[in-house]
Structures are given as structure tokens and as C-alpha cells.
Scaffold this active site. Structure first.
Site, PDB file in Angstrom:
ATOM      1  N   CYS A 105     -30.268  31.670   8.341  1.00  0.00           N
ATOM      2  CA  CYS A 105     -30.991  30.585   8.986  1.00  0.00           C
ATOM      3  C   CYS A 105     -31.458  31.023  10.373  1.00  0.00           C
ATOM      4  O   CYS A 105     -32.584  30.734  10.789  1.00  0.00           O
ATOM      5  CB  CYS A 105     -30.066  29.370   9.087  1.00  0.00           C
ATOM      6  SG  CYS A 105     -30.883  27.946   9.783  1.00  0.00           S
ATOM      7  N   CYS A 205     -26.082  24.699   7.764  1.00  0.00           N
ATOM      8  CA  CYS A 205     -27.008  24.130   8.734  1.00  0.00           C
ATOM      9  C   CYS A 205     -28.059  23.285   8.041  1.00  0.00           C
ATOM     10  O   CYS A 205     -29.063  22.967   8.609  1.00  0.00           O
ATOM     11  CB  CYS A 205     -27.634  25.219   9.596  1.00  0.00           C
ATOM     12  SG  CYS A 205     -28.548  26.474   8.728  1.00  0.00           S
TER      13      CYS A 205
END
Length: 400
Positions: A105, A205
Site C-alpha cells: 500500500c 489499510c
């Protein structure tokens, strides 16, 4: 009157306390600050709960931006997110590897897609609320950027940024790297920021409060298989150690994982799919009647078998050598990259929050061996190994 030299920074405001304080500090330091909330995930077909954490988070981020008097907007990156992170995760799990979406990410979303948006908005830098520091040194007339562990050793997050490049680091700022978590909360409270007492977000996330196996089940279908318990004194662990003709042969031998078959142990239960489990995992096996808890020591996604061992000191959990293939080696400091035949003494970790362990890197033609001084528990394929010298993260790789 606007100062012409004022540098513009786009802060990834996540709705948490760390990024809130990062934005405040940058403003104090005289930057022109803009807050951007990244909406990374929104797909009703795989949302399990009705809770929608991103709405609450973006709202908190907006309130913080308002309080700080900085412009704020939400950018929807869910398309890129699905392509680059979610598909990668399913892919890795199907191969029987265990991905680390947080590291990806950062590499693919925060410091790539998001960075490009920021640069289009005329930003000089992007900033995040990571607990790590950035250094810079001139080497041979050229600026070289360094990723350094955060001052708060309990919270150091340099590991999550272990895939960043020189180009990405050049544009990054980490305003809270010198602070500890309690100091960050104190600043947030003094500035009366809504996020001051907010709990740290847990888990991936993007999926918010969703549990991983449930998320995976939507794409990777359950199929029943057996759990085989391997005794600690199994003959599998008494392998004959041959005479080695080279260091590389020796490393290759010790990097190889133990191979189990059904006949090496006894069936103690069933599971709903080997691809939902990862090495070292204890939860979810649901097998009772043991003196000590069972841990996954190996998963076989082809035969759909989980091999487990009793107790966290089970032999099957430990090795001290791992391998990273050439295409999965990444140097944050390309100027220090090893050439074939070279070695380097480092400190290394194979998971976030693990304390750094002494290790030696050996570069060979096909890749890189990392030999730890001590045995490591649950070296897991697909996870990242990162190596440091004096608190600086020099490089990382995906464990083969």
C-alpha cells in the site's frame, strides 16, 4: 502576502492522530499544507459488516483540516487499490504465500498513485504520519536519501516503507519521526484535535474492521482438508547434514524448508482451506485435547493439507536462513547494493515489531541469502525481510 518560497506539502490525512499531528507540525514549520484523504476501498460485494470505517475516518480528517485551517479533499483511489493491492493479495494467498498489503500500500498507493496526484497539485512533497525519519547525504556529488528508524523504537514503522525508492523518498516527509506516540497524543490534545484520543487503526489499510479469513472466503472458496500433527521428534527433523563444497551449497541446504507428508504425523482435525492459514498461526485451528496449543508449521495449498506442531518451540517453526530471488530484491540504497559473491553484516527483521536480529547477507547469482545468527520463528513466504545498518533501512525483499 504569500511567500514565493513557501513549499507546498500534501499530507495524507487518514483520520488518525499521527497524520493529524504531522499536518499541524508542517504548518508550524511554515509549509503550505493541503490535506488529502485517500478512499482506498469500497466494494459492496466484499464488505462484510455494515460498519463503514472510511466514512468516519474521512469525516475526522475533514474536521482536523478545518481546525488547522488547511484545504481538504477526498480522492477516490479504490480502482487502483483493487488492481494493485487486493488482486495481489488473492493471488499470493492462492499460491500459498502470505502477502503484506501494508508494505504494498505504501509502495503502490501512498507513494505512487497518491504522490502523482500530489505532484499534479503542484506539491513539492508528500507527508505521512509514519514513525520514521529521512536522512540525506551527498555521495559523489549526488544527493542520496536514507530511510531511518523512528525515534520511538516501540512504534518504528520504517519496515512498512521498506519498498520505497530514492525517487519516492526524495519527495517524502515524515514530520513525527522524532516523536514518541505519547508526545504525538499530547500535541494533538493541546491543539484540541478531534483525533487526540482516537485508537490506532488495526488491521489492513483498507478492510477496516473485516477479519481476513472472511474477506478471503469471498474469492477463495472453502474446501475441506485435514490438519496433520507432526511430532517434535519426527524423523523429518533428523536430516543428515552433508559435506558442503561451498558456502552457497550450505546456505541452500539450510534455507530449504522441511517437507512433510501425511504419513509423518496423525490427522487431528479438519479445516476449510489451507490457503486461509499462514505459518506460525495459532488461532482458527480449533483442535482441542493437546497439552500445548497447536501452531501451523506448514501449509500445502496443492494437496490442501495443514501441518501443525504442538507448542511455540516446535522444531518445525524454526530456521535461520532464507532466500530472496533476484527479481524480488529491493535496495533503497542502490549505491550499497551487493554484487555476486559479496556479503554484508546487517540487522534484520522478517515482520513488523520484531526486534532487529543479527544477520549476514550473501549475494549469489540467483538472488540473496539472509543468514540469521539465531533461529527465526515462522519464516513465511511472501512476507518481507528488511535489513538495516545503524538504524538505516538499506533494502528488503520478498521471502521465497
Amino acid at each position: 502576502m504569500k511567500n514565493k518560497k513557501m513549499k507546498r506539502v500534501i499530507v495524507g490525512l487518514s483520520g488518525g492522530v499521527d497524520s493529524s499531528v504531522a499536518a499541524y507540525l508542517l504548518k508550524e514549520q511554515g509549509y503550505e499544507v493541503i490535506g488529502l484523504f485517500m478512499k482506498n476501498w469500497h466494494d459492496d460485494s466484499v464488505t462484510i459488516s455494515n460498519e463503514c470505517p472510511w466514512l468516519e475516518d474521512s469525516n475526522d480528517a475533514m474536521i482536523v483540516a478545518d481546525k488547522l485551517g488547511i484545504p481538504f479533499q477526498v480522492v477516490d483511489l479504490s480502482e487502483q487499490y483493487k488492481e494493485r493491492i487486493v488482486d495481489y493479495m488473492f493471488n499470493e494467498y492462492e499460491k500459498g504465500r502470505t502477502p503484506n498489503p501494508d508494505i504494498l500500500c505504501n509502495r503502490e498507493i501512498k507513494f505512487d498513485v497518491f504522490l502523482k496526484i500530489a505532484l499534479d497539485l503542484g506539491a513539492d512533497y508528500v507527508a505521512t504520519g509514519h514513525y520514521c525519519k529521512k536522512g540525506e547525504e551527498e555521495i559523489n556529488g549526488k544527493s542520496v536519501f536514507k530511510l531511518v528508524a523512528g525515534a520511538d523504537i516501540n512504534k518504528d514503522q520504517s519496515y512498512f516503507l521498506c519498498q520505497l525508492s530514492q525517487e519516492q523518498l526524495a519527495k517524502a516527509l515524515f514530520p513525527i519521526g522524532e516523536l514518541t506516540k505519547p508526545e504525538v497524543r499530547k500535541i494533538a490534545a493541546e491543539q484540541d484535535l478531534i483525533t487526540a484520543e482516537k485508537k490506532d487503526s488495526q488491521g489492513l489499510c483498507f478492510i477496516g474492521k473485516v477479519r481476513l479469513p472472511e474477506f478471503l472466503q469471498q474469492k477463495l472458496h472453502p474446501k475441506e482438508g485435514v490438519i496433520v500433527k507432526i511430532p517434535s521428534d519426527s524423523k523429518v527433523f533428523n536430516r543428515v547434514i552433508p559435506t558442503f563444497n561451498s558456502v552457497e551449497e550450505k546456505l541452500e541446504f539450510f534455507a530449504a524448508k522441511y517437507k512433510y507428508s501425511l504419513t509423518d504425523g496423525k490427522v487431528v482435525g479438519t479445516h476449510q482451506g489451507a490457503h486461509y492459514f499462514t505459518k506460525g498461526q495459532r488461532k482458527g485451528l480449533a483442535v482441542g485435547g493437546m497439552k500445548e496449543p497447536l501452531f501451523v508449521i506448514e501449509t500445502d495449498v496443492i494437496e490442501n493439507i495443514i501441518y501443525a506442531g504442538e507448542g511455540k518451540n516446535h522444531k518445525g517453526l524454526y530456521r535461520n536462513v532464507l532466500f530472496v530471488s533476484n527479481e524480488e530484491i529491493h535496495w533503497i540504497r542502490p549505491d550499497l547494493a551487493l554484487k555476486d559473491g559479496e556479503t554484508m553484516e546487517v540487522k534484520s527483521r522478517i515482520r513488523y515489531r520484531q526486534k532487529l536480529e543479527k544477520a549476514t547477507l550473501y549475494k549469489v547469482e540467483s538472488g540473496l541469502y539472509v543468514q540469521f545468527k539465531n533461529n527465526q520463528s515462522a519464516i513465511t513466504e511472501g512476507q518481507f525481510v528488511a535489513w538495516y545498518v545503524n538504524n538505516e533501512l538499506l533494502g528488503s525483499g520478498v521471502i521465497s
